[in-house]
Design an enzyme around this catalytic site. Structure first.
Site, PDB file in Angstrom:
ATOM      1  CG  HIS A 129      71.992 -47.113  24.226  1.00 43.33           C
ATOM      2  ND1 HIS A 129      72.128 -45.947  24.943  1.00 43.33           N
ATOM      3  CD2 HIS A 129      71.967 -46.745  22.924  1.00 43.33           C
ATOM      4  CE1 HIS A 129      72.190 -44.920  24.125  1.00 43.33           C
ATOM      5  NE2 HIS A 129      72.090 -45.376  22.891  1.00 43.33           N
TER       6      HIS A 129
ATOM      7  CB  CYS B 255      74.686 -45.312  27.251  1.00 38.63           C
ATOM      8  SG  CYS B 255      74.588 -43.632  27.913  1.00 38.63           S
TER       9      CYS B 255
END
EC number: 3.1.6.13
Length: 550
Positions: free
Chosen positions: A138, A84
């Site tokens: 993120h 991510c």
């Protein structure tokens, strides 16, 4: 009827809307253009191209398919690292992981590598009101605990209040107790706050669109959806779309004989879930029992259909607000997710199942004709409606492209100056791009011509990479911290093959040693589309690979 908002949610919305009013005044001075196109960027977490518009016959995704029917769809788009934070920082800055120097979750690129501009920052500096809803960057150290505010956003990003329950014990098991499971279909009325994060994100995004409808400034709205990221926590009714008897196993569920151990992802994250722990699966290769494999695949597909309803509601609102004829829509994912292929689950590898992502662009007046007065391009479609017809993509490109090209492409489509190519090295350069500008794909002579765009795909290469702490799978193989990285797997994907070399890596100098080869992989796409038969010969070495690197 949507659930009642929490006090926290109302407070956030009030602060945001007042901030919008302030931002509108300042941004209007920066850009008096009234016909600039808005941008809606939809980023999904862990979504492989398991969608009807990408040829998946099982998955119900009518709203995303409808978007694709008015769009240009890239069939061969790849992420630069299948995890991510590194992937998001890479495509949001337009730089590769070796430039952002983020391979884990534990550094902020502006401090750690260079003060690189981001997509929303560039739009903000060009007079746009920039807004973030849900998971765009993120959260945490990798975005400075602020989602890169104030650089990227006109006001603080929104995170749904129910997000904090994602990894807690909210999954009711057969024993009637609550667990922190991988498989977590829920009764929404039974969960804390009576809602789910993606539902809240959709509601907030729609409220922002309503506010921006009367704005004199263009907007850049990024909406990040959590599903189908684990845990598979979604409204339980979506399970009904995928009866277990209709769920097949992956076509290649075994670990390939020729797979180097360093290339294997031991899926440690899903092993931490209570329902998976109860299976007592051996480490690192498993396998997961067949019946549970089917349940994982069922819940992934159900999560995708749940996601589709949220995308459908968002796009329907865009239509209702008459913004569809003035808003570019880009839809993508940070990376893919293995569903048992090669005996692997989750991301964390260089295989296509982990790096291949959907990439769809709707550009009003380019990818589709402008809607007539009263015409709806994106009416909400119910995935439970069995009568709905599969919609074909409006335009398709077979060329290999990379997520790192998102920055220059969005800038060009919006009529902004495309950032220049980065020099080597580029750590001192705030604004430049390492990806290609994909604008050539949008220069249509006639919307009625062949929907498959011409080109020579053999001239194109997509690059990915993944770090490992060891030559053999171990507890931190999936997500090694920077200090523990000993090996980097650099992977080249062409239309004909995937070629990967695993080489020594010095985390202190951020330096790969292509003369220190630990393993290699070579898969020919035509004869081995699933990438199960490794044809790499150790004598090939890394010299050729190094010549092909960007």
């Amino acid at each position: 009827m949507p659930p009642p908002r929490t006090g926290r949610g109302l407070l956030w919305l009030g602060l945001v809307l007042s901030s919008v009013c302030v931002a509108l005044g300042s941004e209007t001075q920066a850009n008096s253009t009234t016909d600039a196109l808005n941008v809606l960027l939809i980023i999904v977490d862990d979504l492989r191209p398991s969608l009807g518009c990408y040829g998946d016959k099982l998955v119900r995704s009518p709203n995303i398919d409808q978007l694709a029917s008015h769009s240009l769809l890239f069939q061969n788009a790849f992420a630069q690292q299948a995890v991510c934070a590194p992937s998001r920082v890479s495509f949001l800055t337009g730089r590769r992981p070796d430039t952002t120097r983020l391979y884990d979750f534990n550094s902020y690129w502006r401090v750690h590598a260079g003060n690189f501009s981001t997509i929303p920052q560039y739009f903000k500096e060009n007079g746009y009101v920039t807004m973030s809803v849900g998971k765009v960057f993120h959260p945490g150290i990798s975005s400075n605990h602020t989602d890169d505010s104030p650089y990227s956003w006109s006001f603080p990003p929104y995170h749904p209040s129910s997000e904090k329950y994602e990894n807690t014990k909210t999954c009711r098991g057969p024993d009637g107790e609550l667990h922190a499971n991988l498989l977590c279909p829920v009764d929404v009325l039974d969960v804390p706050e009576g809602t789910l994060p993606d539902k809240q994100s959709t509601e907030q995004a729609i409220q922002l669109l309503e506010k921006m409808k009367t704005s004199a400034s263009p907007f850049f709205l990024a909406v990040g959806y959590h599903k189908p990221h684990i845990p598979f926590r979604y409204p339980k009714e979506f399970q009904k779309l995928y009866p277990l008897e209709n769920i097949t196993l992956a076509p290649d569920p075994e670990v390939p004989d020729g797979l180097p151990p360093v290339a294997y992802n031991p899926w440690m994250d899903i092993r931490q879930r209570e329902d998976v722990q109860a299976l007592n699966i051996s480490v690192p290769y498993g396998p997961i029992p067949v019946d549970f494999q089917r349940k994982i695949r069922q819940s992934y597909f159900a999560s995708v259909s749940y996601l589709d309803t949220q995308v459908g509601r968002l796009l329907s609102a865009l239509d209702d607000l008459q913004l569809a004829n003035s808003t570019i829509i880009a839809f993508t994912s940070d990376h893919g997710w293995a569903l048992g292929e090669h005996g692997e689950w989750a991301k964390y590898s260089n295989f296509d199942v982990a790096t291949h992502v959907p990439l769809i662009f709707y550009v009003p007046g380019r990818t589709a004709s402008l809607p007539e007065a009263g015409e709806k391009l994106f009416p909400y479609l119910d995935p439970f409606d069995s009568a709905s017809q599969l919609m074909e993509p409006g335009r398709q490109s077979m060329d290999l492209v990379e997520l790192v090209s998102l920055f220059p492409t969005l800038a060009g489509l919006a009529g902004l100056q495309v950032p220049p190519r980065c020099p080597v090295p580029s750590f001192h350069v705030e604004l430049c791009r390492e990806g290609k500008n994909l604008l050539k794909h949008f220069r249509f002579r006639d919307l009625e011509e062949d929907p498959y765009l011409p080109g020579n795909p053999r001239e194109l290469i997509a690059y990915s990479q993944y770090p490992r702490p060891s030559d053999i799978p171990q507890w931190n193989s999936d997500k090694p911290s920077l200090k523990d990285i000993k090996i980097m797997g650099y992977s080249i994907r062409t239309i004909d093959y995937r070629y990967t070399v695993w080489v020594g890596f010095n985390p202190d100098e951020f330096l790969a040693n292509f003369s220190d080869i630990h393993a290699g992989e070579l898969y020919f796409v035509d004869s081995d589309p699933l990438q199960d038969h490794n044809m790499y010969n150790d004598s090939q070495g890394g010299d050729l690979f190094q010549l092909l690197m960007p």
